[in-house]
Motif scaffolding. Structure first.
Motif, PDB file in Angstrom:
ATOM      1  N   MET A  62      51.849  41.497  32.946  1.00 58.13           N
ATOM      2  CA  MET A  62      50.631  40.781  33.282  1.00 58.13           C
ATOM      3  C   MET A  62      50.696  40.269  34.710  1.00 58.13           C
ATOM      4  SD  MET A  62      48.320  40.712  30.923  1.00 58.13           S
ATOM      5  CE  MET A  62      47.309  39.341  31.347  1.00 58.13           C
ATOM      6  N   VAL A 106      50.290  37.401  37.813  1.00 52.61           N
ATOM      7  CA  VAL A 106      50.972  36.146  38.080  1.00 52.61           C
ATOM      8  C   VAL A 106      50.205  35.000  37.423  1.00 52.61           C
ATOM      9  CG1 VAL A 106      51.702  34.591  39.911  1.00 52.61           C
ATOM     10  CG2 VAL A 106      51.778  37.049  40.274  1.00 52.61           C
ATOM     11  N   TYR A 107      50.935  34.160  36.699  1.00 50.82           N
ATOM     12  CA  TYR A 107      50.300  33.010  36.083  1.00 50.82           C
ATOM     13  C   TYR A 107      50.039  31.936  37.129  1.00 50.82           C
ATOM     14  CZ  TYR A 107      51.341  35.055  31.592  1.00 50.82           C
ATOM     15  OH  TYR A 107      51.380  35.883  30.516  1.00 50.82           O
ATOM     16  N   LEU A 108      48.979  31.193  36.928  1.00 50.08           N
ATOM     17  CA  LEU A 108      48.617  30.143  37.861  1.00 50.08           C
ATOM     18  C   LEU A 108      49.480  28.912  37.605  1.00 50.08           C
ATOM     19  CD1 LEU A 108      44.748  30.359  37.702  1.00 50.08           C
ATOM     20  CD2 LEU A 108      46.181  30.924  39.631  1.00 50.08           C
ATOM     21  N   THR A 109      50.005  28.347  38.656  1.00 51.81           N
ATOM     22  CA  THR A 109      50.735  27.101  38.521  1.00 51.81           C
ATOM     23  C   THR A 109      49.742  25.948  38.530  1.00 51.81           C
ATOM     24  OG1 THR A 109      51.011  26.870  40.904  1.00 51.81           O
ATOM     25  CG2 THR A 109      52.745  28.053  39.716  1.00 51.81           C
ATOM     26  N   ARG A 145      41.792  34.519  40.305  1.00 51.42           N
ATOM     27  CA  ARG A 145      42.357  35.287  39.186  1.00 51.42           C
ATOM     28  C   ARG A 145      41.943  36.756  39.253  1.00 51.42           C
ATOM     29  NH1 ARG A 145      41.232  32.711  33.600  1.00 51.42           N
ATOM     30  NH2 ARG A 145      42.564  34.444  32.990  1.00 51.42           N
ATOM     31  N   SER A 200      44.111  38.545  41.800  1.00 47.95           N
ATOM     32  CA  SER A 200      45.475  38.812  41.345  1.00 47.95           C
ATOM     33  C   SER A 200      45.488  39.895  40.265  1.00 47.95           C
ATOM     34  CB  SER A 200      46.140  37.536  40.839  1.00 47.95           C
ATOM     35  OG  SER A 200      45.496  37.046  39.691  1.00 47.95           O
ATOM     36  N   CYS A 202      44.555  44.075  30.424  1.00 50.07           N
ATOM     37  CA  CYS A 202      44.341  43.388  31.692  1.00 50.07           C
ATOM     38  C   CYS A 202      42.987  43.792  32.287  1.00 50.07           C
ATOM     39  CB  CYS A 202      45.474  43.729  32.656  1.00 50.07           C
ATOM     40  SG  CYS A 202      45.354  42.911  34.237  1.00 50.07           S
ATOM     41  N   THR A 245      40.309  41.851  30.499  1.00 51.50           N
ATOM     42  CA  THR A 245      40.286  40.476  30.991  1.00 51.50           C
ATOM     43  C   THR A 245      39.601  40.395  32.350  1.00 51.50           C
ATOM     44  OG1 THR A 245      42.352  40.023  29.824  1.00 51.50           O
ATOM     45  CG2 THR A 245      41.738  38.497  31.567  1.00 51.50           C
TER      46      THR A 245
END
Length: 91
Positions: free
Chosen positions: A1, A3-6, A37, A40, A54, A57
């Motif tokens: 997946m 990169v997750y958001l911090t 998002r 990315s 993905c 999404t």
């Protein structure tokens, strides 16, 4: 997946576009978050062409952003134009 958001990145986005870090309900802030998002996920899909979940999404985020942009445009067209320019959409 992708990169997750911090938490810090989300706060930074809402501070820049939503007015304050805690104003997570603002339409402009949400549009900016969706744009980040989408960028990315697009990069991820260029490397992983067969990641269909993905892709789904990504398409749902594009639809949500489109609806929010329509909402902002109906309320204040000048604010909409400024937001489009700041985010670099519709070149």
């Amino acid at each position: 997946m992708a990169v997750y958001l911090t938490k810090e990145k989300v706060q930074e986005i809402f501070k820049e576009f939503g007015g304050s870090e805690s104003n997570t309900g603002s339409a402009k802030g949400q549009i900016a978050l969706f744009t980040y998002r989408i960028q990315s996920l697009s990069e991820h899909l260029q490397r992983n062409k067969k990641d269909h979940s993905c892709r789904r999404t990504l398409l749902s985020l594009v639809g949500k952003r489109k609806r929010l942009l329509k909402f902002v445009a109906e309320r204040d067209i000048n604010e909409y134009r400024e937001l489009i320019e700041r985010l670099g959409l519709r070149k």
